[in-house]
Design an enzyme around this catalytic site. Structure first.
Site, PDB file in Angstrom:
ATOM      1  NE  ARG A   1      -2.664 -12.549   4.825  1.00  0.00           N
ATOM      2  CZ  ARG A   1      -2.171 -12.061   5.972  1.00  0.00           C
ATOM      3  NH1 ARG A   1      -2.801 -11.092   6.624  1.00  0.00           N
ATOM      4  NH2 ARG A   1      -1.041 -12.538   6.470  1.00  0.00           N
TER       5      ARG A   1
ATOM      6  CG  HIS B   1       1.244  -5.617   4.209  1.00  0.00           C
ATOM      7  ND1 HIS B   1      -0.001  -5.294   4.694  1.00  0.00           N
ATOM      8  CD2 HIS B   1       1.898  -6.273   5.221  1.00  0.00           C
ATOM      9  CE1 HIS B   1      -0.108  -5.730   5.950  1.00  0.00           C
ATOM     10  NE2 HIS B   1       1.027  -6.320   6.287  1.00  0.00           N
TER      11      HIS B   1
ATOM     12  CG  HIS C   1       3.409  -3.816   9.603  1.00  0.00           C
ATOM     13  ND1 HIS C   1       4.011  -4.633  10.531  1.00  0.00           N
ATOM     14  CD2 HIS C   1       2.531  -4.598   8.931  1.00  0.00           C
ATOM     15  CE1 HIS C   1       3.526  -5.862  10.418  1.00  0.00           C
ATOM     16  NE2 HIS C   1       2.630  -5.865   9.449  1.00  0.00           N
TER      17      HIS C   1
ATOM     18  CG  ASP D   1      -1.964 -11.755  11.165  1.00  0.00           C
ATOM     19  OD1 ASP D   1      -2.186 -10.523  11.198  1.00  0.00           O
ATOM     20  OD2 ASP D   1      -1.371 -12.314  10.221  1.00  0.00           O
TER      21      ASP D   1
ATOM     22  CD  GLU E   1      -0.528  -4.561  10.804  1.00  0.00           C
ATOM     23  OE1 GLU E   1      -0.642  -4.513   9.560  1.00  0.00           O
ATOM     24  OE2 GLU E   1      -0.379  -5.627  11.437  1.00  0.00           O
TER      25      GLU E   1
END
Length: 340
Positions: free
Chosen positions: A84, A109, A181, A240, A301
């Site tokens: 982000r 992304h 991803h 996350d 990631e």
């Protein structure tokens, strides 16, 4: 066994009708399929402790599955900027750049049409061990400055490890953050939730986040929190987050061992090494994509940190003319019997 790189086969079409092709690599027991649409890692087949092979990344059998999926990043190559950028805006050299706000108020992304939605040029890698994807992102695409020429080479080494090398150059100052991803399930795609996998992350700090998953301050220690994966434990759910990797050594110059994921049922082990300073752990709690439900895959990631263009205290993601962006991440596969 030498690497087998099959001639590309037609795998469908992009939404604009552009043909999409699948490239298959095979070496030392690992078989990988890569799509030139989105640079998608479509499948990774490796054996378990009994020699039984299974695909350990979540994906779809055709291009339409990726295009139609409400969670559109399965296996994809992410750019120009992975993760982000707060408010969909950043300043560089005194100028403000405005990006699509495709994730609440943030740019996620790479915006509405990131690298995951592009058809890349593809050719066999120069050394014959993989496939090289390339594209040119024009100045101003998705609001980002500079004409960015990007390549990503997917290759298998002599041990069957998958190595992804990203490179990029620009003709004007810009920001770059590239990643893959994939969602990993070492029990095999479709085998159920992956929360029972055991995970180790070589990170003593994590970036604290607000409700929009944007960093709120400097990295915080993981000791005594649910973010402490310095010793292997079950992954669970509810993650996350960007982990700040400790320095380490590996077979790749400048790379560190970032994470190790282990499935006690199949015995499969995934070891991730990277030249990147961070790794995003995402347990996929929210997605419901066709055959896959929440927490059926774990994303690891490798990346620079979220919102780095707005955070001078974070490692810089700025790329300038005359410089080359280069990043290497390797995914090694084994079983519990040969786990490091």
């Amino acid at each position: 066994m030498t690497t087998a790189v099959t001639a590309p086969e037609r795998a469908g079409s992009a939404p604009d009708g552009t043909p999409v092709h699948r490239w298959v690599l095979e070496r030392a027991g690992t078989r990988v399929a890569v799509l030139d649409y989105g640079g998608i890692l479509q499948s990774v087949e490796v054996p378990d402790r009994d020699g039984v092979r299974a695909d350990v990344v979540l994906g779809f059998g055709d291009v339409a599955g990726y295009v139609d999926c409400p969670s559109p990043y399965f296996g994809a190559l992410i750019g120009r900027y992975a993760n982000r950028i707060a408010g969909g805006t950043f300043r560089l050299d005194g100028r403000t750049y405005r990006l699509p706000r495709n994730n609440g108020t943030n740019c996620l992304h790479g915006g509405e049409r990131g690298f995951d939605k592009r058809v890349w040029d593809a050719e066999p890698a120069a050394d014959g061990h993989g496939v090289r994807l390339s594209l040119v992102s024009p100045d101003g695409e998705e609001g980002f400055p500079g004409r960015l020429a990007v390549s990503a080479t997917y290759a298998l080494d002599a041990a069957g490890a998958l190595r992804i090398e990203y490179r990029a150059v620009t003709d004007a100052p810009t920001v770059v953050n590239l990643t893959n991803h994939s969602y990993w399930n070492l029990g095999g795609a479709g085998s159920g939730r992956a929360g029972g996998h055991r995970l180790r992350i070589a990170a003593g700090h994590v970036t604290p986040l607000d409700g929009d998953s944007v960093p709120t301050g400097p990295p915080a220690p993981v000791a005594g929190t649910r973010f402490d994966f310095r010793e292997p434990r079950e992954v669970g759910s509810g993650y996350d987050h960007n982990f700040v990797l400790d320095q380490g050594t590996s077979g790749t110059p400048g790379a560190s061992v970032a994470a190790e994921l282990y499935d006690p049922v199949s015995g499969r082990v995934l070891t991730v090494t990277t030249t990147e300073p961070g790794i995003q752990l995402y347990t996929g709690d929210a997605f419901d994509a066709g055959p896959f439900g929440p927490c059926e895959g774990i994303a690891l990631e490798t990346q620079h940190f979220p919102d780095s263009p707005n955070r001078p205290d974070f490692p810089s993601t700025v790329l300038r003319p005359g410089e080359e962006f280069r990043s290497v991440t390797t995914y090694g596969f084994g079983t519990a019997d040969d786990r490091v």
